[in-house]
Design a protein around this motif. Sequence first.
Motif, PDB file in Angstrom:
ATOM      1  N   ALA A  46       9.783  41.466  11.095  1.00  0.00           N
ATOM      2  CA  ALA A  46       8.432  40.584  11.684  1.00  0.00           C
ATOM      3  C   ALA A  46       7.964  41.975  13.129  1.00  0.00           C
ATOM      4  O   ALA A  46       6.550  41.165  13.916  1.00  0.00           O
ATOM      5  CB  ALA A  46       9.234  39.546  12.378  1.00  0.00           C
ATOM      6  N   ARG A  76       9.352  42.649  16.017  1.00  0.00           N
ATOM      7  CA  ARG A  76       9.750  42.515  16.681  1.00  0.00           C
ATOM      8  C   ARG A  76      11.188  43.260  17.852  1.00  0.00           C
ATOM      9  O   ARG A  76      11.510  43.608  16.537  1.00  0.00           O
ATOM     10  CB  ARG A  76      10.097  41.033  17.343  1.00  0.00           C
ATOM     11  N   VAL A  85       1.551  29.942  11.771  1.00  0.00           N
ATOM     12  CA  VAL A  85       0.530  30.294  12.108  1.00  0.00           C
ATOM     13  C   VAL A  85      -0.196  30.469  10.825  1.00  0.00           C
ATOM     14  O   VAL A  85       0.071  30.067   9.694  1.00  0.00           O
ATOM     15  CB  VAL A  85       0.560  31.534  12.388  1.00  0.00           C
ATOM     16  N   ASP A 111      11.395  34.844  21.035  1.00  0.00           N
ATOM     17  CA  ASP A 111      10.915  33.773  19.634  1.00  0.00           C
ATOM     18  C   ASP A 111      12.515  34.572  18.816  1.00  0.00           C
ATOM     19  O   ASP A 111      12.832  35.824  18.600  1.00  0.00           O
ATOM     20  CB  ASP A 111       9.523  35.388  19.645  1.00  0.00           C
ATOM     21  N   ILE A 146       8.747  30.517  12.965  1.00  0.00           N
ATOM     22  CA  ILE A 146       9.206  31.311  14.211  1.00  0.00           C
ATOM     23  C   ILE A 146       9.215  30.240  14.595  1.00  0.00           C
ATOM     24  O   ILE A 146       8.692  28.598  15.015  1.00  0.00           O
ATOM     25  CB  ILE A 146       7.589  31.542  14.696  1.00  0.00           C
ATOM     26  N   ARG A 164      10.535  29.239  19.218  1.00  0.00           N
ATOM     27  CA  ARG A 164      11.356  29.683  20.179  1.00  0.00           C
ATOM     28  C   ARG A 164      12.388  29.007  20.303  1.00  0.00           C
ATOM     29  O   ARG A 164      12.654  27.979  21.052  1.00  0.00           O
ATOM     30  CB  ARG A 164       9.993  29.734  21.296  1.00  0.00           C
ATOM     31  N   TYR A 169       0.040  36.018  23.254  1.00  0.00           N
ATOM     32  CA  TYR A 169       1.398  36.182  22.665  1.00  0.00           C
ATOM     33  C   TYR A 169       1.219  36.255  20.945  1.00  0.00           C
ATOM     34  O   TYR A 169      -0.284  35.977  20.402  1.00  0.00           O
ATOM     35  CB  TYR A 169       1.739  34.540  22.936  1.00  0.00           C
ATOM     36  N   VAL A 170       1.671  37.888  20.806  1.00  0.00           N
ATOM     37  CA  VAL A 170       1.888  37.776  19.164  1.00  0.00           C
ATOM     38  C   VAL A 170       2.408  37.137  17.978  1.00  0.00           C
ATOM     39  O   VAL A 170       4.424  37.589  18.674  1.00  0.00           O
ATOM     40  CB  VAL A 170       2.369  39.506  18.762  1.00  0.00           C
ATOM     41  N   PRO A 171       2.073  36.266  17.288  1.00  0.00           N
ATOM     42  CA  PRO A 171       3.003  35.198  17.303  1.00  0.00           C
ATOM     43  C   PRO A 171       4.582  35.692  15.961  1.00  0.00           C
ATOM     44  O   PRO A 171       4.106  36.878  15.082  1.00  0.00           O
ATOM     45  CB  PRO A 171       2.431  33.967  15.760  1.00  0.00           C
ATOM     46  N   VAL A 204       6.542  37.922  17.398  1.00  0.00           N
ATOM     47  CA  VAL A 204       7.163  38.773  18.126  1.00  0.00           C
ATOM     48  C   VAL A 204       7.469  39.248  19.805  1.00  0.00           C
ATOM     49  O   VAL A 204       8.516  38.864  19.916  1.00  0.00           O
ATOM     50  CB  VAL A 204       5.743  40.111  17.819  1.00  0.00           C
ATOM     51  N   GLY A 205       6.317  38.568  20.279  1.00  0.00           N
ATOM     52  CA  GLY A 205       7.030  37.836  21.303  1.00  0.00           C
ATOM     53  C   GLY A 205       5.361  37.676  22.244  1.00  0.00           C
ATOM     54  O   GLY A 205       4.311  37.963  22.301  1.00  0.00           O
ATOM     55  N   GLU A 206       6.147  37.566  24.031  1.00  0.00           N
ATOM     56  CA  GLU A 206       4.684  37.120  24.563  1.00  0.00           C
ATOM     57  C   GLU A 206       4.902  39.218  25.557  1.00  0.00           C
ATOM     58  O   GLU A 206       6.089  39.293  25.878  1.00  0.00           O
ATOM     59  CB  GLU A 206       5.079  35.610  25.581  1.00  0.00           C
ATOM     60  N   ASN A 226       8.041  36.028  32.172  1.00  0.00           N
ATOM     61  CA  ASN A 226       8.283  35.888  30.890  1.00  0.00           C
ATOM     62  C   ASN A 226       7.758  33.895  30.833  1.00  0.00           C
ATOM     63  O   ASN A 226       7.019  33.657  29.159  1.00  0.00           O
ATOM     64  CB  ASN A 226       9.830  35.600  30.482  1.00  0.00           C
TER      65      ASN A 226
END
Lengths: 277, 390, 291
Positions: free
Chosen positions: A164, A166, B102, B291, B300, B302, C63-65, C67-69, C254
């Motif tokens: 991903a 991340r 998405v 995430d 995804i 959260r 925000y990158v879906p 991945v995070g913010e 956050n």
Amino acid sequence: MPGQNVDTLRRQGKLKIAAFKFTSCDGCQLQILNLEDDLLALAGATDIAFFLEARRQAPSPPYDIGFVEGSISTPEEEERIGQIRRECKTLITIGACATSGGIQALRNWADVDEFCRCVYPRPEHIETLATATPIAAHVFVDYELRGCPINPADLLELVSATLAGRRPNISTHSLCVECKRSGYPCVMVAQGKPCLGPVTQVGCGGALCPSMNRACYGCFGPMEQPNMASLGRWFTSRLGQDARDMKRMLRTFNGYIEPFKQASDRYEQEEQRSKEQ
Amino acid sequence: MTDANTPPHAFFLPRSGLEDLFQILQSDGYQVLGPTVVNDTVMIRPLESIAQLPQGVSDRQDGGFYRLVDGDPELSFEFVVGPNGPKNYLFPAKLKLLEFHVGNERFELDAGQPDVPKYAFLGVRPCELAAVKVQDRVFGVAEPGMFRCESETWYTLARRQALFIAVNCTRPAGTCFCASWGTGPRATEGFDLALTELRGGFIVEVGSDRGQAIVGRLPTREPTVSELELAELKLERAAEQMGRRLETGDVKELLDHDLEHPEWDKVAQRCLSCGNCTMVCPTCFCCTVEDSTYLADENITRTRYWESCFTHQFSYLTSGPERATIRGRYRHWLRHKLSTWWDQFDMSGCVGCGRCITWCPVGIDLTEEIPRFREGGHAKAENTTQSRGT
Amino acid sequence: MPHTLSSSRPEPICGMDTWMPVPARILAIEQENFNTWTFTTRFVAEEIRKIYRFAPGQFNMLYVPGVGEAAFSLSSDPAEPETLAHTVRRVGSVTRALERFKPGGLIGLRGPFGHGWPMELMRDRHVVIVAGGIGIAPLRPVLYTLLHNPDYCKRLVLLYGCRTPADRVYASELEDWENNDAIEVLVTVDNADSEWNGPVGVVTNLLRRIKVDAKNTIVLVCGPKVLNRVAAWSFLQLHVPPDQVFVSLERNMNCGFARCGHCQLGGKFVCSDGPVFRFSDIADIFAKEDI
């Protein structure tokens, strides 16, 4: 933090993953096979290229991610790890042996020749180094997965995060945070068991030992910035541990990694002093 | 506040009526949460019957020390707070917030938060009610000035549905200091029913309409004057017998005045930065939302976790944690509880439950620390930023 | 007074849940320097575009879906709130993930959060803006707004410092502004190259080149921690009152709305009490480490 190169691997098709074994019990590689339910998905999402425990064929390098299990304890291994580093864009150590030297690093405090003479009928055939050392003592390591053995969920998380792009959700704080989040009673405060949780890194999957009403024995190694001295003072003054107990507690799977190493050395000196008196 | 001279709201519930109360809660669809013994510790857990209550159990608490001991075999609530409390249910330690993928033009929601159960907290202590009030402020339940998206969905819902059956503390633990904050040992607000335990049963006070409705279905009788007096006496004695004491009047100024007091260095030698105090604190609200994804799946998730200000990741900024030392992290935590909470929420972040003292693995005790800040330290004038900078 | 000159705090636009980012499309990506890009974005939903407003100095959680913010200042013109720009330097996983995006990509935004620059105080005052590196990003909305309304403040000065000439962000706009009579622009670099004709040294050195009417000046500072401190103190030494010096601070964020606790600086939530602070409000903790 994961190496930058982990991140750029994405989008070029499947991740090509390889696992390599050095001096170890195979337990960490076995943990990958223990994923069972996830194994097919893992094999689908990645190209598992070099994994002697699971496959006979060994496709050629380079690999996107190389998982390395075990410590460096022979001259041959010393050489091979250099070669593997060149073949892996990202090198990740898995388990206590690769990350801290493991149980076999206990010999770093002892005489290896003597061990050889005691154990082997023909010790002259044994070619070994005087020490067993972590991978990072030899080559650059991008990321470490802790534990003896590793938590397979961590490995899955690392691969998932890499796919991903991340950062892996793998924390470096104390075990206590996870233990309390999971709602386990504290075995140290409520039962006086000497628990290494307050200095040990989280990761075993929800505070495994405390969940079984046992004290943590530190198999994930030191957390970020552990306060060894303070916990040691409490163990010795309140929980009936002496210097020898402390040394043995710290020198298990991760004894050869700082700051467990330094603390255990200090207790060893203390133990010797008290013997002399 | 009810006292012995104004009896109309007080009832007497014989001990056997506890079973009736439990039945009523269950038949009204509540999930009953109450104290029970788990691995030598009183924990708040879902209860299936009142037999799970720790009958005849008492506790000894001190810095870094907790032991269950035999108590009066006829009492069900002779112990005090354990490591967890209502916070663990109103503000869960791990909560899946969203699951989505998405789409072309939007994020397609696959799953939201799980349903919020209807909780009945049986045996919640006055300090915990005070802590719920603190978290109400933090999470802005029904606070008009808040932006719409700032309300905490789960907390708000769980909180509105929850029923609080308090038990006043007739025996404080060694680490209790609620009397110093005026948050105990007797509940004065925030409950539906409040019980004071006597051997034969409970003095019941009503704190809400919901509580009134429940009392109407219980086999209560009028309490006798001596029963009321005994209950009063027990609560008065409990207030006198607090295991700890904290001088609260000047504590904010004290911690604001000298950020470089040498005591911070001393306590940092002992602090493990393990985060236990934040995990057991009933008012701590810090959290992290992460995430997560699974291999090549497009879904995804959260998830929100309790976070601790003692971790590196809490204040991590490109080059490392902003609070890089244990000293800085302990200082932040203690000042937050006792000083800066006032700046943020116009109230104290500490309710005197003593959990951070008991569950600190090395027994760091804020009621011992605070007096040390009163002694010594640097002169006030040396400490302003401007004089340092120019 | 035009809307963008008030410091009122526009409400955050939220998704279906507190933590649900609102989808937005990347319209354009402009490379500013070797590690910095400006992403121009637009909310997918028209009804959101119609109500979204921001004040200079506010930020979004970008925000990158999957991945995070991360928190990024809004760096576009608040008078055109339908397209939102964020200038992003590559430092972590979110920014590296952003790098992989192309125009048309779908990201998420939550915001705007925080309190911005004190636009209403700038009326008829001298405004001195001190920016270091990418710290100019949250100040660009101020520049746009004041340049749209050239009579609003008496004088507008931009002091901008970078490591090297190649590190400048908004380089072509800087050149435009240098030729604009409504603003005085001074740029300095720590290390010059052969092409560089301008000043060399830290940005506070530029103070010698301008005359500051201390009592009548509003100072806006944004840069790395050290620059923030040195710049703020330099103006205090010139007798600018501490309640006329404003600094934008950075912290781990956050949630964006004073809930998660990460961004605390003493008793302040940088995300909602800030990110722009009046110096006099944070004087006691401003220079403290580990706080």
